[in-house]
Design a protein around this motif. Structure first.
Motif, PDB file in Angstrom:
ATOM      1  N   SER A 220       0.730  -1.303  -0.037  1.00  0.00           N
ATOM      2  CA  SER A 220       0.091   0.023  -0.033  1.00  0.00           C
ATOM      3  C   SER A 220       0.820   1.176  -0.102  1.00  0.00           C
ATOM      4  O   SER A 220       0.474   2.329  -0.388  1.00  0.00           O
ATOM      5  N   ARG A 221       2.068   1.080   0.344  1.00  0.00           N
ATOM      6  CA  ARG A 221       2.933   2.312   0.379  1.00  0.00           C
ATOM      7  C   ARG A 221       3.507   2.584  -0.900  1.00  0.00           C
ATOM      8  O   ARG A 221       4.199   3.737  -1.451  1.00  0.00           O
ATOM      9  N   HIS A 222       3.849   1.423  -1.881  1.00  0.00           N
ATOM     10  CA  HIS A 222       4.441   1.548  -2.893  1.00  0.00           C
ATOM     11  C   HIS A 222       3.673   2.291  -4.332  1.00  0.00           C
ATOM     12  O   HIS A 222       2.206   2.115  -4.191  1.00  0.00           O
ATOM     13  N   VAL A 223       4.153   3.054  -4.900  1.00  0.00           N
ATOM     14  CA  VAL A 223       3.559   3.619  -5.806  1.00  0.00           C
ATOM     15  C   VAL A 223       3.779   3.046  -7.243  1.00  0.00           C
ATOM     16  O   VAL A 223       4.818   3.090  -7.682  1.00  0.00           O
ATOM     17  N   PRO A 224       3.002   2.294  -7.985  1.00  0.00           N
ATOM     18  CA  PRO A 224       3.000   1.653  -9.122  1.00  0.00           C
ATOM     19  C   PRO A 224       3.462   2.740 -10.278  1.00  0.00           C
ATOM     20  O   PRO A 224       3.004   4.139 -10.055  1.00  0.00           O
ATOM     21  N   PHE A 225       4.163   2.333 -11.206  1.00  0.00           N
ATOM     22  CA  PHE A 225       4.450   3.270 -12.538  1.00  0.00           C
ATOM     23  C   PHE A 225       3.395   4.195 -13.059  1.00  0.00           C
ATOM     24  O   PHE A 225       3.501   5.144 -13.496  1.00  0.00           O
ATOM     25  N   TYR A 226       2.178   3.284 -12.993  1.00  0.00           N
ATOM     26  CA  TYR A 226       1.004   4.218 -13.724  1.00  0.00           C
ATOM     27  C   TYR A 226       0.510   5.284 -12.920  1.00  0.00           C
ATOM     28  O   TYR A 226       0.112   6.131 -13.660  1.00  0.00           O
TER      29      TYR A 226
ATOM     30  N   GLU B  76      12.394   3.536  -5.804  1.00  0.00           N
ATOM     31  CA  GLU B  76      10.752   3.430  -5.589  1.00  0.00           C
ATOM     32  C   GLU B  76      10.337   4.902  -5.418  1.00  0.00           C
ATOM     33  O   GLU B  76      10.871   5.520  -4.576  1.00  0.00           O
ATOM     34  N   LEU B  77       9.222   5.017  -5.557  1.00  0.00           N
ATOM     35  CA  LEU B  77       8.345   6.034  -5.223  1.00  0.00           C
ATOM     36  C   LEU B  77       7.154   5.587  -4.181  1.00  0.00           C
ATOM     37  O   LEU B  77       6.860   4.197  -4.308  1.00  0.00           O
ATOM     38  N   PHE B  78       7.025   6.281  -3.081  1.00  0.00           N
ATOM     39  CA  PHE B  78       5.969   5.865  -2.114  1.00  0.00           C
ATOM     40  C   PHE B  78       4.819   6.797  -1.987  1.00  0.00           C
ATOM     41  O   PHE B  78       4.920   7.870  -2.378  1.00  0.00           O
TER      42      PHE B  78
ATOM     43  N   ILE C 120       9.928  15.586 -17.714  1.00  0.00           N
ATOM     44  CA  ILE C 120       9.151  15.640 -16.374  1.00  0.00           C
ATOM     45  C   ILE C 120       9.866  14.666 -15.197  1.00  0.00           C
ATOM     46  O   ILE C 120      10.337  13.679 -15.848  1.00  0.00           O
ATOM     47  N   THR C 121      10.309  15.374 -14.205  1.00  0.00           N
ATOM     48  CA  THR C 121      11.011  14.710 -13.198  1.00  0.00           C
ATOM     49  C   THR C 121      10.253  14.578 -11.667  1.00  0.00           C
ATOM     50  O   THR C 121       9.531  15.737 -11.481  1.00  0.00           O
ATOM     51  N   LEU C 122      10.372  13.583 -11.120  1.00  0.00           N
ATOM     52  CA  LEU C 122       9.686  13.413  -9.990  1.00  0.00           C
ATOM     53  C   LEU C 122      10.569  13.013  -8.875  1.00  0.00           C
ATOM     54  O   LEU C 122      11.441  12.260  -9.166  1.00  0.00           O
ATOM     55  N   HIS C 123      10.491  14.042  -7.722  1.00  0.00           N
ATOM     56  CA  HIS C 123      11.415  13.775  -6.685  1.00  0.00           C
ATOM     57  C   HIS C 123      10.739  13.458  -5.389  1.00  0.00           C
ATOM     58  O   HIS C 123       9.600  14.108  -5.282  1.00  0.00           O
ATOM     59  N   GLN C 124      11.457  12.634  -4.552  1.00  0.00           N
ATOM     60  CA  GLN C 124      10.809  12.384  -3.362  1.00  0.00           C
ATOM     61  C   GLN C 124      11.900  12.570  -2.111  1.00  0.00           C
ATOM     62  O   GLN C 124      13.037  11.963  -2.477  1.00  0.00           O
ATOM     63  N   ASP C 125      11.653  13.099  -0.922  1.00  0.00           N
ATOM     64  CA  ASP C 125      12.799  13.264  -0.054  1.00  0.00           C
ATOM     65  C   ASP C 125      14.122  14.005  -0.523  1.00  0.00           C
ATOM     66  O   ASP C 125      15.166  13.404  -0.259  1.00  0.00           O
ATOM     67  N   GLY C 126      14.079  14.749  -1.617  1.00  0.00           N
ATOM     68  CA  GLY C 126      14.925  15.632  -2.058  1.00  0.00           C
ATOM     69  C   GLY C 126      15.980  14.650  -3.062  1.00  0.00           C
ATOM     70  O   GLY C 126      16.980  15.191  -3.635  1.00  0.00           O
TER      71      GLY C 126
ATOM     72  N   GLN D  22      15.897  12.727  -7.022  1.00  0.00           N
ATOM     73  CA  GLN D  22      15.262  12.587  -8.023  1.00  0.00           C
ATOM     74  C   GLN D  22      14.807  10.871  -8.246  1.00  0.00           C
ATOM     75  O   GLN D  22      15.660  10.203  -8.224  1.00  0.00           O
ATOM     76  N   ALA D  23      13.639  10.750  -8.414  1.00  0.00           N
ATOM     77  CA  ALA D  23      13.375   9.160  -8.469  1.00  0.00           C
ATOM     78  C   ALA D  23      12.790   8.570  -9.925  1.00  0.00           C
ATOM     79  O   ALA D  23      13.012   7.574  -9.978  1.00  0.00           O
ATOM     80  N   ALA D  24      12.144   9.594 -10.659  1.00  0.00           N
ATOM     81  CA  ALA D  24      11.551   9.306 -12.001  1.00  0.00           C
ATOM     82  C   ALA D  24      12.077  10.368 -12.836  1.00  0.00           C
ATOM     83  O   ALA D  24      11.802  11.463 -12.578  1.00  0.00           O
ATOM     84  N   GLU D  25      12.217  10.135 -14.172  1.00  0.00           N
ATOM     85  CA  GLU D  25      12.266  11.042 -15.329  1.00  0.00           C
ATOM     86  C   GLU D  25      11.347  10.656 -16.327  1.00  0.00           C
ATOM     87  O   GLU D  25      11.400   9.288 -16.690  1.00  0.00           O
ATOM     88  N   LEU D  26      10.550  11.464 -17.039  1.00  0.00           N
ATOM     89  CA  LEU D  26       9.623  11.045 -17.904  1.00  0.00           C
ATOM     90  C   LEU D  26       9.827  11.938 -19.228  1.00  0.00           C
ATOM     91  O   LEU D  26      10.126  12.947 -18.926  1.00  0.00           O
ATOM     92  N   THR D  27       9.611  11.395 -20.400  1.00  0.00           N
ATOM     93  CA  THR D  27       9.666  12.194 -21.569  1.00  0.00           C
ATOM     94  C   THR D  27       8.307  11.930 -22.160  1.00  0.00           C
ATOM     95  O   THR D  27       8.118  10.684 -22.494  1.00  0.00           O
ATOM     96  N   VAL D  28       7.754  12.948 -22.342  1.00  0.00           N
ATOM     97  CA  VAL D  28       6.256  12.912 -22.742  1.00  0.00           C
ATOM     98  C   VAL D  28       5.860  13.765 -24.229  1.00  0.00           C
ATOM     99  O   VAL D  28       6.432  14.884 -23.986  1.00  0.00           O
ATOM    100  N   VAL D  29       5.660  13.049 -25.180  1.00  0.00           N
ATOM    101  CA  VAL D  29       5.522  13.638 -26.415  1.00  0.00           C
ATOM    102  C   VAL D  29       3.962  13.906 -26.705  1.00  0.00           C
ATOM    103  O   VAL D  29       3.248  12.812 -26.423  1.00  0.00           O
TER     104      VAL D  29
END
Length: 138
Positions: free
Chosen positions: A21-27, A67-69, A91-97, A99-106
Motif C-alpha cells: 500500500s505504500r508502493h506507488v506503481p509506475f502507472y 521506488e516512489l512511495f 518531467i522529473t519526480l522527486h521525493q525526499d530531495g 530524483q526518483a523518476a524522469e519521464l519524456t512525454v510527447v
C-alpha cells in the motif's frame, strides 16, 4: 518551468499489506506526471489550449531511479522541444530531495476532429515557450 507538489497514491486494496500500500506503481506515477503537465499547459496557455481536448499523448518514456512511495512528490515540468504539431516535455519526480523518476512525454496538437494533427498557433507557441527550463526565483 513549473514545479508542483503532488500527492502520490496507489490503487491498492484496503486489505493490502503496508509494503504494497505504500508502493506507488509506475502507472500512478504516470498519472501524477500527467496531472502536472496538464496543469502547466493550463497555467501557461489559459484559453489558448485545452490539454484534454486538443492534445493527445503519443509517446511516454519513463525511467525510475528509485521506488516512489505514497505521499508528496515534487514534480518539475519543462518544455524540451516544440515542433510544428508536437511538443516534448521532460518531467522529473522527486521525493525526499532525491530524483526518483524522469519521464519524456510527447504530445500532439489535434484539430477539432481529434483525428488529425494541427499546427500550433504563434500565440500557443509563445505561451508554451514559457515552460522551457529557466532560472526560477523562489
Amino acid at each position: 518551468m513549473p514545479r508542483y507538489t503532488i500527492a502520490l497514491r496507489n490503487n491498492a486494496r484496503p486489505d493490502a499489506p503496508a509494503s504494497v500500500s505504500r508502493h506507488v506503481p509506475f502507472y500512478c506515477a504516470h498519472e501524477a506526471a500527467g496531472a502536472a503537465w496538464s496543469r502547466a499547459i493550463d497555467e501557461a496557455c489559459g484559453d489558448l489550449l485545452d490539454p484534454v481536448t486538443q492534445t493527445a499523448v503519443v509517446n511516454v518514456v519513463s525511467n525510475f531511479g528509485r521506488e516512489l512511495f505514497t505521499g508528496d512528490a515534487y514534480v518539475v515540468v519543462a518544455l524540451d522541444r516544440i515542433g510544428t504539431t508536437s511538443l516534448t516535455f521532460l518531467i522529473t519526480l522527486h521525493q525526499d530531495g532525491v530524483q526518483a523518476a524522469e519521464l519524456t512525454v510527447v504530445l500532439v496538437h489535434l484539430d477539432s476532429s481529434r483525428v488529425n494533427s494541427a499546427p500550433w498557433s504563434p500565440a500557443q507557441i509563445a505561451a508554451l515557450e514559457t515552460l522551457r527550463s529557466a532560472p526560477v526565483v523562489a
